[in-house]
Scaffold this motif. Structure first.
Motif, PDB file in Angstrom:
ATOM      1  N   ARG A 120      -6.191  31.691 -19.143  1.00  8.17           N
ATOM      2  CA  ARG A 120      -5.830  32.215 -20.861  1.00  8.17           C
ATOM      3  C   ARG A 120      -6.560  31.130 -21.499  1.00  8.17           C
ATOM      4  NH1 ARG A 120      -1.155  32.212 -19.936  1.00  8.17           N
ATOM      5  NH2 ARG A 120      -0.613  29.880 -20.042  1.00  8.17           N
ATOM      6  N   SER A 121      -7.121  29.925 -21.041  1.00  4.98           N
ATOM      7  CA  SER A 121      -7.914  29.249 -21.785  1.00  4.98           C
ATOM      8  C   SER A 121      -9.337  30.096 -21.832  1.00  4.98           C
ATOM      9  CB  SER A 121      -8.302  27.641 -21.122  1.00  4.98           C
ATOM     10  OG  SER A 121      -8.763  26.995 -21.999  1.00  4.98           O
ATOM     11  N   ARG A 122      -9.840  30.432 -20.714  1.00  8.79           N
ATOM     12  CA  ARG A 122     -11.064  30.994 -20.716  1.00  8.79           C
ATOM     13  C   ARG A 122     -11.195  32.205 -21.610  1.00  8.79           C
ATOM     14  NH1 ARG A 122     -12.363  33.118 -16.334  1.00  8.79           N
ATOM     15  NH2 ARG A 122     -10.434  32.747 -15.053  1.00  8.79           N
ATOM     16  N   LEU A 123     -10.160  32.895 -21.741  1.00 11.34           N
ATOM     17  CA  LEU A 123      -9.883  34.284 -22.349  1.00 11.34           C
ATOM     18  C   LEU A 123      -9.986  33.886 -23.620  1.00 11.34           C
ATOM     19  CD1 LEU A 123      -7.326  36.450 -20.137  1.00 11.34           C
ATOM     20  CD2 LEU A 123      -9.642  36.813 -20.437  1.00 11.34           C
ATOM     21  N   LEU A 124      -9.298  33.113 -24.240  1.00  8.03           N
ATOM     22  CA  LEU A 124      -9.167  32.609 -25.459  1.00  8.03           C
ATOM     23  C   LEU A 124     -10.495  32.064 -25.913  1.00  8.03           C
ATOM     24  CD1 LEU A 124      -5.635  30.564 -25.742  1.00  8.03           C
ATOM     25  CD2 LEU A 124      -6.298  32.925 -26.865  1.00  8.03           C
ATOM     26  N   ARG A 125     -11.110  31.440 -25.239  1.00  9.23           N
ATOM     27  CA  ARG A 125     -12.825  31.021 -25.847  1.00  9.23           C
ATOM     28  C   ARG A 125     -13.752  31.935 -25.886  1.00  9.23           C
ATOM     29  NH1 ARG A 125     -11.663  26.559 -21.874  1.00  9.23           N
ATOM     30  NH2 ARG A 125     -12.758  27.561 -20.261  1.00  9.23           N
ATOM     31  N   ALA A 126     -13.575  32.755 -24.970  1.00 11.19           N
ATOM     32  CA  ALA A 126     -14.258  34.090 -24.801  1.00 11.19           C
ATOM     33  C   ALA A 126     -14.011  35.271 -26.168  1.00 11.19           C
ATOM     34  CB  ALA A 126     -14.136  34.922 -23.601  1.00 11.19           C
ATOM     35  N   THR A 127     -12.600  35.126 -26.369  1.00  7.49           N
ATOM     36  CA  THR A 127     -12.188  35.854 -27.668  1.00  7.49           C
ATOM     37  C   THR A 127     -12.541  35.337 -28.718  1.00  7.49           C
ATOM     38  OG1 THR A 127     -10.047  36.562 -26.259  1.00  7.49           O
ATOM     39  CG2 THR A 127     -10.164  36.717 -28.718  1.00  7.49           C
ATOM     40  N   GLU A 128     -12.517  34.023 -28.812  1.00 10.71           N
ATOM     41  CA  GLU A 128     -13.204  33.245 -30.136  1.00 10.71           C
ATOM     42  C   GLU A 128     -14.585  33.456 -29.971  1.00 10.71           C
ATOM     43  OE1 GLU A 128     -13.246  28.566 -31.844  1.00 10.71           O
ATOM     44  OE2 GLU A 128     -12.488  29.007 -29.724  1.00 10.71           O
ATOM     45  N   ARG A 129     -15.431  33.429 -29.107  1.00  7.56           N
ATOM     46  CA  ARG A 129     -16.903  33.756 -29.223  1.00  7.56           C
ATOM     47  C   ARG A 129     -17.013  35.253 -29.765  1.00  7.56           C
ATOM     48  NH1 ARG A 129     -16.845  30.748 -24.376  1.00  7.56           N
ATOM     49  NH2 ARG A 129     -17.096  32.711 -23.115  1.00  7.56           N
ATOM     50  N   GLN A 130     -16.285  36.109 -29.109  1.00  5.55           N
ATOM     51  CA  GLN A 130     -16.630  37.492 -29.524  1.00  5.55           C
ATOM     52  C   GLN A 130     -16.124  37.534 -30.942  1.00  5.55           C
ATOM     53  OE1 GLN A 130     -15.241  40.132 -26.650  1.00  5.55           O
ATOM     54  NE2 GLN A 130     -15.766  41.816 -27.468  1.00  5.55           N
ATOM     55  N   ASN A 131     -15.223  37.011 -31.350  1.00  8.45           N
ATOM     56  CA  ASN A 131     -14.706  37.394 -32.685  1.00  8.45           C
ATOM     57  C   ASN A 131     -15.908  36.581 -33.723  1.00  8.45           C
ATOM     58  OD1 ASN A 131     -12.230  38.432 -32.055  1.00  8.45           O
ATOM     59  ND2 ASN A 131     -11.032  36.582 -32.075  1.00  8.45           N
ATOM     60  N   LYS A 132     -16.505  35.495 -33.259  1.00  8.76           N
ATOM     61  CA  LYS A 132     -17.508  34.971 -34.096  1.00  8.76           C
ATOM     62  C   LYS A 132     -18.596  35.725 -34.096  1.00  8.76           C
ATOM     63  CE  LYS A 132     -16.493  29.934 -33.226  1.00  8.76           C
ATOM     64  NZ  LYS A 132     -16.701  28.694 -32.811  1.00  8.76           N
ATOM     65  N   THR A 133     -18.825  36.514 -33.062  1.00  6.30           N
ATOM     66  CA  THR A 133     -20.021  37.279 -33.095  1.00  6.30           C
ATOM     67  C   THR A 133     -19.704  38.731 -33.936  1.00  6.30           C
ATOM     68  OG1 THR A 133     -20.646  36.861 -30.598  1.00  6.30           O
ATOM     69  CG2 THR A 133     -21.492  38.897 -31.580  1.00  6.30           C
ATOM     70  N   THR A 134     -18.511  39.098 -33.665  1.00  8.83           N
ATOM     71  CA  THR A 134     -18.085  40.025 -34.745  1.00  8.83           C
ATOM     72  C   THR A 134     -17.947  39.950 -36.136  1.00  8.83           C
ATOM     73  OG1 THR A 134     -16.426  41.198 -32.950  1.00  8.83           O
ATOM     74  CG2 THR A 134     -15.979  41.983 -35.380  1.00  8.83           C
ATOM     75  N   ASP A 135     -17.602  38.694 -36.551  1.00  6.47           N
ATOM     76  CA  ASP A 135     -17.616  38.342 -37.684  1.00  6.47           C
ATOM     77  C   ASP A 135     -19.220  38.213 -38.314  1.00  6.47           C
ATOM     78  OD1 ASP A 135     -14.921  37.741 -37.968  1.00  6.47           O
ATOM     79  OD2 ASP A 135     -15.070  35.646 -37.675  1.00  6.47           O
ATOM     80  N   ARG A 136     -20.323  37.676 -37.573  1.00  6.20           N
ATOM     81  CA  ARG A 136     -21.428  37.814 -37.729  1.00  6.20           C
ATOM     82  C   ARG A 136     -22.077  39.053 -37.960  1.00  6.20           C
ATOM     83  NH1 ARG A 136     -21.918  33.225 -34.060  1.00  6.20           N
ATOM     84  NH2 ARG A 136     -22.564  34.743 -32.344  1.00  6.20           N
ATOM     85  N   LEU A 137     -21.676  40.013 -37.134  1.00  7.79           N
ATOM     86  CA  LEU A 137     -21.981  41.323 -37.198  1.00  7.79           C
ATOM     87  C   LEU A 137     -21.377  42.066 -38.610  1.00  7.79           C
ATOM     88  CD1 LEU A 137     -21.543  42.522 -33.626  1.00  7.79           C
ATOM     89  CD2 LEU A 137     -23.703  42.170 -34.929  1.00  7.79           C
ATOM     90  N   ARG A 138     -20.206  41.556 -38.795  1.00 14.52           N
ATOM     91  CA  ARG A 138     -19.516  42.092 -39.998  1.00 14.52           C
ATOM     92  C   ARG A 138     -20.198  41.631 -41.462  1.00 14.52           C
ATOM     93  NH1 ARG A 138     -14.969  40.251 -39.232  1.00 14.52           N
ATOM     94  NH2 ARG A 138     -13.859  42.306 -37.955  1.00 14.52           N
ATOM     95  N   ASP A 139     -20.738  40.119 -41.284  1.00  9.85           N
ATOM     96  CA  ASP A 139     -21.574  39.673 -42.498  1.00  9.85           C
ATOM     97  C   ASP A 139     -22.824  40.372 -42.601  1.00  9.85           C
ATOM     98  OD1 ASP A 139     -19.259  38.012 -42.670  1.00  9.85           O
ATOM     99  OD2 ASP A 139     -20.054  36.275 -41.597  1.00  9.85           O
ATOM    100  N   SER A 140     -23.535  40.602 -41.252  1.00 15.54           N
ATOM    101  CA  SER A 140     -24.751  41.105 -41.507  1.00 15.54           C
ATOM    102  C   SER A 140     -24.575  42.676 -42.077  1.00 15.54           C
ATOM    103  CB  SER A 140     -25.192  41.369 -40.243  1.00 15.54           C
ATOM    104  OG  SER A 140     -25.610  40.042 -39.647  1.00 15.54           O
ATOM    105  N   HIS A 141     -23.355  43.454 -41.564  1.00 15.66           N
ATOM    106  CA  HIS A 141     -23.447  44.794 -42.312  1.00 15.66           C
ATOM    107  C   HIS A 141     -22.997  44.708 -43.531  1.00 15.66           C
ATOM    108  CE1 HIS A 141     -21.061  48.485 -42.743  1.00 15.66           C
ATOM    109  NE2 HIS A 141     -21.817  48.993 -42.154  1.00 15.66           N
ATOM    110  N   LYS A 142     -22.321  43.583 -43.924  1.00 13.72           N
ATOM    111  CA  LYS A 142     -21.935  43.632 -45.582  1.00 13.72           C
ATOM    112  C   LYS A 142     -23.236  43.107 -46.140  1.00 13.72           C
ATOM    113  CE  LYS A 142     -19.163  40.656 -48.753  1.00 13.72           C
ATOM    114  NZ  LYS A 142     -18.201  39.555 -48.770  1.00 13.72           N
TER     115      LYS A 142
END
Length: 221
Positions: A120-142
């Motif tokens: 669960r800890s690894r999944l949460l860290r992976a989710t956090e990294r993926q969410n950050k990547t998604t946020d960066r992509l969303r910011d880039s798209h914006k």
């Protein structure tokens, strides 16, 4: 990543953490309390399975480039949930003696839940990294959309300026035509004035000549 998937994912992680705590607490219970706690845990596991099914359905409706990563996370969540099911089964299996349950609490449960917590800890860290990547992509798209809007605005302004220049050019052409007409009119007026001057001069010359002739005849005769 889909916001719907992220919502299901957060709910699952919270449910998994809660189930882990409940399994730990249930390992120390007996009798009716154990049955009640086991039923509560089973209900939580059923809810967690429903969340995994929803995540799976949502992931399969996304683009292939995103889908593969989400399905891999879902497989890890299923493994985490199987660990919780195994822990519940060991707690409630047969008529286990108190000593066996204590041994399970000290060894088997610690191993199973430790693995679950680590996953669960690894999944949460992976989710956090993926969410950050998604946020960066969303910011880039914006930013790209804002740049596109700025480009459209600039093109609109340039088009307006072009129209203004064309109108100014038309006005200048009209002014130039009017100036040409004015020059032709003034030229015609100047030519008529020159003719009038010659006519007046000729008349004056004739008059002078006539006066001279009259005076000549008057004084001579």
């Amino acid at each position: 990543m889909s916001e719907v998937f992220e919502g299901y994912e957060r709910q699952y992680c919270e449910a998994s953490a809660s189930l882990t705590r409940k399994c730990t607490a249930a390992a120390a219970l007996q009798g009716e309390k154990l049955k009640q706690k086991a039923a509560e845990i089973q209900s939580g596991i059923d809810g967690a399975e429903a969340l995994i099914r929803k995540m799976d359905l949502e992931a399969r409706n996304l683009q292939p480039s995103i889908r593969a990563g989400l399905l891999a996370k879902i497989r890890e969540y299923k493994s985490d949930l199987n660990n919780l099911k195994g822990a519940l089964k060991r707690i409630t299996s047969g008529n286990a003696q108190q000593g066996a349950r204590e041994e399970l609490l000290e060894s088997g449960m610690a191993d199973a839940l430790g693995v679950s917590a680590d996953q669960r800890s690894r999944l949460l860290r992976a989710t956090e990294r993926q969410n950050k990547t998604t946020d960066r992509l969303r910011d880039s798209h914006k930013t790209m959309l804002e740049t596109e809007d700025l480009g459209v605005s600039i093109l609109h302004d340039l088009n307006q300026q072009r129209q203004s220049l064309l109108r100014a050019h038309d006005v200048l052409d009209e002014v130039d035509n009017n100036v040409g007409k004015s020059r032709r009119i003034i030229g015609g007026m100047m030519r008529r004035m020159d003719r009038n001057k010659w006519i007046i001069g000729l008349i004056i010359a004739v008059l002078v000549l006539a006066i001279l002739v009259i005076l000549y005849f008057k004084f001579v005769h």
